[in-house]
Motif scaffolding. Structure first.
Motif: not given
Length: 223
Positions: A82-93
């Motif tokens: 999330l700190a790196d603004a990873d798209p998958e993590a931002v969208l789905l955790g």
């Protein structure tokens, strides 16, 4: 799922569901290697040899490899992603990582739909679905066929969309030996190789203990 940053980089443990049709769906690499693992081995013996009434001739008989269960806890945390603004993590955790674990317990939806279709046309007997062969990979020296028998998930933090972003999964695994698997299964041969490696290590240990006994007397064995 991955490991804490250590001074010495260590390989990460993993669970691998061997499914040629979808090889990535069953790959779970531990984000943090567990600090401990509990292993329990129970002798596999003939029925009736335990307690009163067991035949004396069967007292030392083994009918196969021991029944081994493994308990361990793995952590999943999306904080860095999330700190790196990873798209998958931002969208789905961490939903995808948890889903990969859960899929080791689910029958394939395609098989469920096929069985539903067969039921609809009057098929009486349906063959139960088989889970893919699952391997616990814990370093190069321990690759074991296992069955994930149960696990509990404790979700510990959420994002603003209520996606879990941190969780702990407590896993219960049953090791599958050549006593459980068909000789045509790759897991049968993996476990046999694992046992042979154990026998080699046990022999090394016995030689070392014998050497200490000779050089230091019996007390030296226990130092």
């Amino acid at each position: 799922m991955t490991g804490r940053t250590d001074a010495v980089r260590t390989p990460r443990g993993a669970l691998v569901g061997v499914d040629p049709a979808n090889p990535l769906a069953g790959l779970v690499v531990f984000q943090y290697n567990p600090d401990e693992m509990t292993r329990r081995l129970v002798a596999r013996t003939p029925e009736g040899d335990e307690g009163a009434g067991g035949a004396r001739s069967e007292a030392l008989r083994l009918t196969g490899a021991p029944i081994e269960t493994i308990s361990l806890a793995v952590e999943v945390d999306a904080t860095d992603q999330l700190a790196d603004a990873d798209p998958e993590a931002v969208l789905l955790g961490i939903h995808p990582q948890l889903a990969a674990l859960e899929m080791l317990l689910y029958p394939k939806s395609s098989v469920v739909l096929e069985n539903m279709a067969l039921t609809a046309v009057g098929t009486i007997e349906l063959v139960p679905t088989e889970a893919p062969l699952t391997l616990l990979v814990w370093g190069a020296g321990r690759v074991l066929p296992v069955r994930l028998t149960s696990f509990s998930i404790t979700e510990q933090a959420y994002d603003t969309q209520l996606n879990p972003i941190r969780a702990r999964a407590d896993l219960e695994l049953r090791v599958l030996s050549y006593s459980d698997l068909s000789v045509t299964s790759p897991g049968h041969h993996l476990f046999l190789a694992h046992q042979i490696a154990k026998e080699t290590m046990a022999t090394l240990s016995a030689r070392s203990a014998a050497g200490r006994a000779v050089t230091g007397g019996i007390g030296g064995v226990f130092r």
